[in-house]
Scaffold this motif. Structure first.
Motif, PDB file in Angstrom:
ATOM      1  N   GLY A 182      37.056  57.308  34.571  1.00 53.77           N
ATOM      2  CA  GLY A 182      36.515  56.352  35.462  1.00 53.77           C
ATOM      3  C   GLY A 182      37.765  54.951  35.717  1.00 53.77           C
ATOM      4  N   PHE A 183      37.643  54.903  36.669  1.00 55.19           N
ATOM      5  CA  PHE A 183      38.860  53.745  36.999  1.00 55.19           C
ATOM      6  C   PHE A 183      38.176  52.209  36.847  1.00 55.19           C
ATOM      7  N   PRO A 184      39.307  51.373  36.618  1.00 52.75           N
ATOM      8  CA  PRO A 184      38.556  50.019  36.648  1.00 52.75           C
ATOM      9  C   PRO A 184      38.189  49.724  37.449  1.00 52.75           C
ATOM     10  N   GLY A 207      43.267  58.725  51.777  1.00 51.92           N
ATOM     11  CA  GLY A 207      42.487  59.774  51.245  1.00 51.92           C
ATOM     12  C   GLY A 207      42.982  59.272  49.650  1.00 51.92           C
ATOM     13  N   VAL A 208      44.104  58.677  48.705  1.00 50.89           N
ATOM     14  CA  VAL A 208      43.341  57.857  48.563  1.00 50.89           C
ATOM     15  C   VAL A 208      43.184  56.580  47.555  1.00 50.89           C
ATOM     16  N   ALA A 209      43.146  55.673  49.533  1.00 46.73           N
ATOM     17  CA  ALA A 209      41.526  55.096  48.795  1.00 46.73           C
ATOM     18  C   ALA A 209      40.339  54.903  48.450  1.00 46.73           C
ATOM     19  N   VAL A 210      40.054  56.596  48.845  1.00 45.28           N
ATOM     20  CA  VAL A 210      38.549  57.349  48.428  1.00 45.28           C
ATOM     21  C   VAL A 210      38.941  57.953  47.700  1.00 45.28           C
ATOM     22  N   GLY A 211      39.619  57.728  47.049  1.00 46.19           N
ATOM     23  CA  GLY A 211      39.864  58.327  45.657  1.00 46.19           C
ATOM     24  C   GLY A 211      39.843  57.588  45.109  1.00 46.19           C
ATOM     25  N   LEU A 212      40.320  56.046  45.037  1.00 45.97           N
ATOM     26  CA  LEU A 212      39.752  54.687  44.318  1.00 45.97           C
ATOM     27  C   LEU A 212      38.510  54.591  44.533  1.00 45.97           C
ATOM     28  N   LEU A 213      37.562  54.475  45.719  1.00 41.43           N
ATOM     29  CA  LEU A 213      36.368  54.176  45.993  1.00 41.43           C
ATOM     30  C   LEU A 213      35.241  54.920  44.908  1.00 41.43           C
ATOM     31  N   LEU A 214      35.642  56.433  44.575  1.00 44.44           N
ATOM     32  CA  LEU A 214      35.177  57.498  44.392  1.00 44.44           C
ATOM     33  C   LEU A 214      35.031  57.487  42.690  1.00 44.44           C
ATOM     34  N   SER A 215      36.691  56.859  42.218  1.00 41.01           N
ATOM     35  CA  SER A 215      36.692  57.057  40.972  1.00 41.01           C
ATOM     36  C   SER A 215      37.248  58.541  40.468  1.00 41.01           C
TER      37      SER A 215
END
Length: 305
Positions: free
Chosen positions: A173-175, A238-246
């Motif tokens: 999980g991401f913050p 792509g990186v931003a989507v990864g952050l959104l999806l954690s």
């Protein structure tokens, strides 16, 4: 060829070390093999993965083919097992990396190079757009391309990766603040992509798609400051989507995509542009960077006059 042999040597040593760890450490065994019987797996994997990789390191080409084929087969089988059982997720990741690297090394061993031109087929094959089509047609085709490619690479692909990450027990999980940052970055990167696509279709008499490339060299809009704003946009998206999806695997997916584009696609694209636009493109390439924007008060187009 030499680097291919060196890779297989490293793979043989790494594979042997992994098997030692499997039999000595229950943690490694569970993380990479799950409930599979290590003795039964080792009976096949040691000769076909470790042994064949060692033989390939000595230049035996048939052994390299065996090692690569076996690695791909194990990766597929282990992925299916992990998806059904939620076990051995780390084993899937390691074998996926080994499969990709083995294919790379096999190409070096058999061909002496990696034939990156093989990916330039279908919609990715370079060809100029129909010069008879008007700006509205190019703009409409560009919009359609955005919907299709963003849908595939920024929605479908990441969602599948995130689902597998969860199923394989690899999620971290991401913050919460990273999700907020991801949404902001995604909007900004998407705006850059749309701006770049608009410049391509209205100024270049074509589209961003390689199969319908512009008929004129585009040095307008964001192309005044950086040579590949569409690629930058896609990678950051792509990186931003990864952050959104954690999803850290989606972030890795975006980074790997950037490496493929930079080392496999970009050289062919720039060779094509140089062949079609000659000195005009060479001057542009010398003045404008590929990845890092060079901000100028008036931009390249005006400064070049």
């Amino acid at each position: 060829m030499r680097w291919g042999r060196r890779y297989f040597a490293v793979q043989a040593v790494a594979g042997a070390a992994w098997w030692v760890a499997v039999f000595l450490s229950p943690v490694v065994r569970e993380a990479t093999l799950g409930g599979l019987d290590p003795v039964m797996v080792a009976a096949l994997d040691v000769p076909l993965f470790v042994g064949a990789s060692a033989a390939a390191a000595f230049g035996i080409r048939f052994a390299a083919v065996v090692a690569t084929g076996w690695t791909i087969a194990v990766t597929v089988a282990l992925a299916a097992y992990a998806t059904l059982t939620s076990e051995a997720g780390w084993g899937v990741l390691f074998m996926t990396a080994a499969a990709g690297a083995s294919v790379f090394a096999l190409c070096l061993l058999l061909l002496g190079r990696v034939p990156t031109e093989w990916i330039l087929v279908g919609p990715f094959a370079f060809a100029p757009a129909d010069a008879r089509a008007g700006t509205r047609v190019h703009a409409a085709r560009t919009a359609a391309q955005i919907v299709v490619f963003w849908g595939l690479f920024l929605v479908v692909g990441p969602l599948v990766i995130d689902l597998l990450e969860q199923r394989w027990g690899l999620a971290a999980g991401f913050p919460p603040f990273l999700r907020i940052a991801g949404s902001v970055v995604l909007l900004l990167a998407s705006a850059l992509g749309i701006w770049s696509a608009a410049a391509m279709s209205t100024k270049g008499d074509g589209t961003p798609l390689p199969a319908a490339m512009p008929n004129r060299l585009v040095i307008a809009g964001p192309y005044r400051y950086v040579r590949n704003p569409m690629a930058i946009s896609g990678i950051v998206q792509g990186v931003a989507v990864g952050l959104l999806l954690s999803s850290w695997l989606v972030v890795v997916y975006a980074v790997l995509g950037s490496l493929v584009w930079n080392f496999a696609v970009r050289p062919h694209e720039e060779s094509d542009l140089e062949a079609r636009f000659g000195d005009e493109f060479r001057r542009y390439r010398a003045a404008v960077r590929c990845w890092w924007p060079r901000i100028r008060r008036r931009g390249y187009a005006e400064c070049a006059i």
